[in-house]
Design a protein around this motif. Structure first.
Motif, short mmCIF file in Angstrom:
data_model
loop_
_atom_site.label_atom_id
_atom_site.label_comp_id
_atom_site.label_asym_id
_atom_site.label_seq_id
_atom_site.Cartn_x
_atom_site.Cartn_y
_atom_site.Cartn_z
N VAL A 581 23.49 59.09 -57.20
CA VAL A 581 24.25 57.85 -56.91
C VAL A 581 23.61 56.71 -57.56
CG1 VAL A 581 25.07 58.63 -54.60
CG2 VAL A 581 23.06 57.26 -54.57
N SER A 582 22.75 56.77 -58.18
CA SER A 582 22.20 55.67 -59.05
C SER A 582 22.71 55.56 -60.37
CB SER A 582 20.43 55.86 -59.02
OG SER A 582 20.01 56.01 -57.91
N GLY A 587 24.62 61.55 -62.11
CA GLY A 587 25.84 60.91 -61.43
C GLY A 587 27.13 60.99 -62.23
N GLU A 588 27.02 61.02 -63.88
CA GLU A 588 28.04 61.24 -64.72
C GLU A 588 28.51 62.58 -64.36
OE1 GLU A 588 29.72 59.57 -66.63
OE2 GLU A 588 28.32 57.54 -67.09
N LEU A 589 27.42 63.58 -64.31
CA LEU A 589 27.89 64.92 -64.28
C LEU A 589 28.68 65.26 -62.95
CD1 LEU A 589 27.56 67.88 -65.31
CD2 LEU A 589 25.35 68.03 -63.83
N PRO A 593 29.64 57.70 -61.65
CA PRO A 593 29.12 57.25 -62.91
C PRO A 593 28.07 55.79 -62.66
CG PRO A 593 31.54 56.80 -62.80
CD PRO A 593 31.18 57.58 -61.89
N GLY A 594 28.77 55.01 -61.74
CA GLY A 594 27.94 53.85 -61.36
C GLY A 594 27.01 54.01 -60.29
N LEU A 662 28.84 72.59 -53.06
CA LEU A 662 29.08 71.97 -54.44
C LEU A 662 30.62 71.81 -54.85
CD1 LEU A 662 26.29 73.31 -56.82
CD2 LEU A 662 26.56 71.04 -55.79
N SER A 663 31.43 72.79 -54.32
CA SER A 663 32.67 72.75 -54.49
C SER A 663 33.40 71.38 -54.04
CB SER A 663 33.39 74.06 -54.02
OG SER A 663 33.63 73.92 -52.70
N PHE A 664 32.63 70.99 -52.78
CA PHE A 664 33.38 69.65 -52.48
C PHE A 664 32.95 68.44 -53.26
CE2 PHE A 664 34.06 72.55 -49.21
CZ PHE A 664 35.03 72.01 -48.23
#
Length: 752
Positions: A581-582, A587-589, A593-594, A662-664
């Motif tokens: 979350v940083s 985060g992009e993956l 992203p932010g 991970l699906s969630f």
């Protein structure tokens, strides 16, 4: 062995589970029909009597709660929530055509259900609601109830017609909590998790029939829990994120428990038992461990009640119900299904999968255990170093509540936030609401405006709206817009400044009473209120878990190690979540992203779920180790044999849970992503570094001291037996000398 001797095989509790399993096996048609009826009937009842999702996040006794209550009691037209209808035109609203179109939209909004007032930017005093460049304007729409009282369907009925009013000349977006609620949708990724779980089970068992049994069991249990969960909403407040989270957890543990039982059933068949005895024996041993593990998860979840927040209570009850139903399905429906499959469980075999020609003591898990035992200090120090490294980012976790800027760009709330931030500043998306009392009529209006003028000079305040007085003339409202967004730490600092110094200075000598509320203030109060009770929550969960494990394993050292390792695993999982979350590559993956704050409610939920699940693996592994230790008295051999016999099912179960969780994270909701990432990381860390490295290393280092228990405590503690015993002839009502039959050529899939 130190401590009380192991319990005898004919304990009353175990006999009850054996009798239940045998009855379900013999009455399998009736059991399956009963589950089908429960599933269908549950959804029929839910459709008729089901309650609505709602959540009240206001912290009891807080200033934001006092402000909300004042509005509800004395200012009903302002007691509800607000939404911002944001309009944007490239031509600017100096254009008569654009302004006329926007005014028509606001007029239609005023006629909508739940709308009690619309403050248009095109009336006297509304110029501040138009941006300096004239291209963006907004109307403040007052509603007749809080966002917690809206259902997602009601929110959609309000918001979607507003969005449809936009055209080529005027862009229309909607901001506010109700608008966010209108975007609520089912996570919709359960199917991905099921598919991934099916692949893992197929790889583990090598048989499509064996693969299908855990899936069918979990789906029936979870489906019934979802239906009954809608009835639960009649009596408790259930937040909108609780049902998908319960589905995520229920699906994972349901498959996990059934996987354990099916594995034991196949092993029993391979040893030459006939299907009935193999089924009952699997329930009496593996099923017993699953029941205990499920109860530990439920106890951990109910520990959330110690936090004292109604929305969290609803979350705890919803998840507990899901775990209870899938656990029940594992020991009732699954024996019935095993009765139908019998030896045909190996049908539809997939070549090269699930077959194991090697004895467990030549498996890679046995060799791994021996490797760790030869180098216990290196394994223990290395495992601890990895956990501490993963946990380090947790120190930088920023608690708070995500807002519209963290929504996907496709959401109207995200677009509304961007328009308001560009035109007016980031604080416009969540103004502070101040209630003022202590005078009446014109005197109250004048005094409140004077307070507003002083507050407008405070650093961090963008503007203060003119005071509005209720019809009775005894309550006034000020709207204070910050220069920073609601989730910004500077906004929290502003709330503190207003409450501690600015407001007291402004009302000194006036006799006025002011409460600071609004979204940012409420979020701050929740975070601090829950934080004040964290020690009670963590202490309660840890103490109960410690006592349960001490009663099971007749040891002080084993449960103490388990508690410490689970705390380390939790911290490591939170460290992974903090990185996600940083911003940055992770985060992009995962679609965050932010930089995004983490609501304090989320770590509490993750910790409760994780602690329950980690106890599952603790029970699965240590019960097998203790069984070997009771038999041989050799600690090193017990660790090696216990790990070799249980590692495959633990890793398979963990792989199922990780893929389901991970699906969630593939959904669009940021809360779902956080839950999925946190739980997936937690299970992966616990099942690998903790169970496969730290547990065997510390068991080797401590030796027989693992099983130390003072005699007086051994006599004082009740005994909980999770090992169970294989079904005997007398358990099943069979003749004393059963007809022998050769071992069936069945693959156990217990180790490779």
């Amino acid at each position: 062995m130190p401590g009380r001797p192991h319990r005898t095989a004919d304990t009353e509790e175990n006999d009850m589970l054996v009798r239940l399993a045998d009855w379900c096996y013999r009455r399998r048609r009736l059991v399956v029909l009963a589950w089908i009826a429960a599933l269908v009937g549950g959804f029929a009842l839910a459709n008729t009597f089901g309650g609505e999702l709602k959540q009240d996040y206001l912290q009891p006794g807080s200033e934001s709660r006092a402000a909300a209550d004042t509005l509800e009691n004395n200012f009903p037209q302002r007691a509800g929530d607000t939404i911002q209808v944001v309009v944007h035109s490239e031509d600017g609203f100096a254009s008569p055509q654009a302004q006329a179109r926007a005014e028509a939209i606001f007029t239609d909004v005023a006629d909508s259900d739940h709308v009690v007032g619309v403050a248009s930017p095109f009336v006297d005093g509304g110029a501040q609601q138009i941006s300096q460049d004239g291209t963006t304007a907004y109307a403040e729409v007052a509603l007749d109830q809080r966002d917690s009282d809206f259902t997602p369907d009601q929110a959609k009925a309000l918001v979607e017609p507003i969005l449809e009013a936009g055209d080529d000349t005027v862009q229309v977006e909607v901001g506010g909590p109700v608008a966010a609620l209108s975007q609520t949708a089912p996570f919709g990724t359960e199917g991905i998790g099921l598919l991934a779980a099916a692949v893992i089970l197929l790889f583990t068992f090598g048989s499509a029939v064996a693969m299908g049994l855990p899936l069918v069991t979990a789906v029936f249990g979870l489906g019934t829990a979802i239906a009954l969960g809608e009835l639960l909403r009649r009596v408790v407040d259930v937040p909108d994120w609780a049902p998908p989270t319960a589905a995520m957890v229920g699906l994972g543990v349901g498959i996990d428990y059934a996987l354990l039982i099916v594995t034991r059933f196949r092993s029993n068949l391979a040893e030459g038992h006939e299907p009935r005895r193999a089924t009952v024996g699997a329930i009496a041993t593996a099923g017993r461990a699953a029941v205990f593990a499920g109860l530990v998860v439920i106890v951990s979840m109910l520990g959330i009640l110690l936090v004292g927040l109604s929305s969290l209570n609803g979350f705890a009850f919803t998840v507990s119900l899901a775990v209870l139903l899938v656990m029940t399905a594992s020991v009732t429906l699954l024996p019935a299904l095993l009765g139908f499959t019998g030896r045909n469980i190996e049908r539809l075999h997939v070549p090269f999968f699930g077959k194991n020609p090697h004895a467990y003591n030549t498996s890679r898990w046995y060799r791994w255990s021996r490797f760790v035992q030869r180098r216990p200090w290196a394994a223990a120090v290395g495992g601890l170093a990895v956990l501490l490294t993963l946990a380090a980012p947790f120190l930088g976790l920023r608690l708070g509540f995500p807002d519209a800027q963290n929504d996907p760009p496709s959401f109207t709330t995200s677009r509304a936030y961007a328009l308001l931030a560009d035109g007016f500043g980031p604080g416009f998306s969540g103004p502070l609401v101040l209630t003022v009392q202590g005078a009446s009529g014109g005197e109250l209006l004048t005094a409140t405006d004077a307070v507003g003028d002083q507050l407008a000079e405070v650093d961090g305040v963008a503007r203060v709206s003119p005071a509005v007085v209720n019809d009775d003339g005894d309550t006034a409202v000020l709207s204070v817009v910050a220069t920073t967004s609601p989730q910004d730490e500077a906004t929290s600092d502003l709330v503190d400044v207003l409450r501690d110094t600015a407001v007291p200075d402004a009302v000194a000598g006036t006799g006025l009473t002011v409460d600071v509320g609004g979204m940012a203030a409420a979020n701050l109060d929740i975070t601090r209120g829950v934080a004040d009770r964290l020690l009670l929550f963590f202490g309660g969960v840890l103490l109960v878990s410690f006592l349960l494990l001490m009663m099971v394993f007749r040891s002080v050292v084993v449960p103490l190690k388990a508690v410490l390792m689970n705390l380390l695993a939790s911290a490591a999982a939170f460290g992974v979540l903090t990185v996600a979350v940083s911003g940055g590559w992770l985060g992009e993956l995962v679609g965050i992203p932010g930089a995004t704050p983490v609501p304090i409610l989320l770590p509490i939920g993750i910790f409760a779920i994780l602690f329950g699940l980690s106890m599952d693996y603790e029970v699965f592994l240590l019960s097998r180790i203790k069984e070997e230790y009771d038999r041989t008295g050799d600690n090193a051999l017990a660790v090696a044999d216990g790990l070799a016999k249980s590692a495959r099912v633990i890793t398979a179960g963990a792989a199922v849970m990780v893929t389901v969780f991970l699906s969630f994270a593939l959904g669009v909701d940021v809360y779902g992503k956080m839950f999925g990432i946190g739980l997936a990381a937690a299970v992966l860390i616990d099942a690998t570094i903790v169970r496969m490295v730290l547990v065997p290393a510390t068991m080797e280092l401590l030796g027989d001291r693992n099983w130390w228990l003072p005699g007086w405590l051994d006599r004082l503690l009740p005994t909980i037996d999770v090992d169970g015993h294989d079904a005997t002839d007398s358990d099943l009502g069979l003749p004393d000398t059963p007809v022998s039959e050769p071992p069936a050529p069945v693959a156990t899939g217990s180790s490779t």
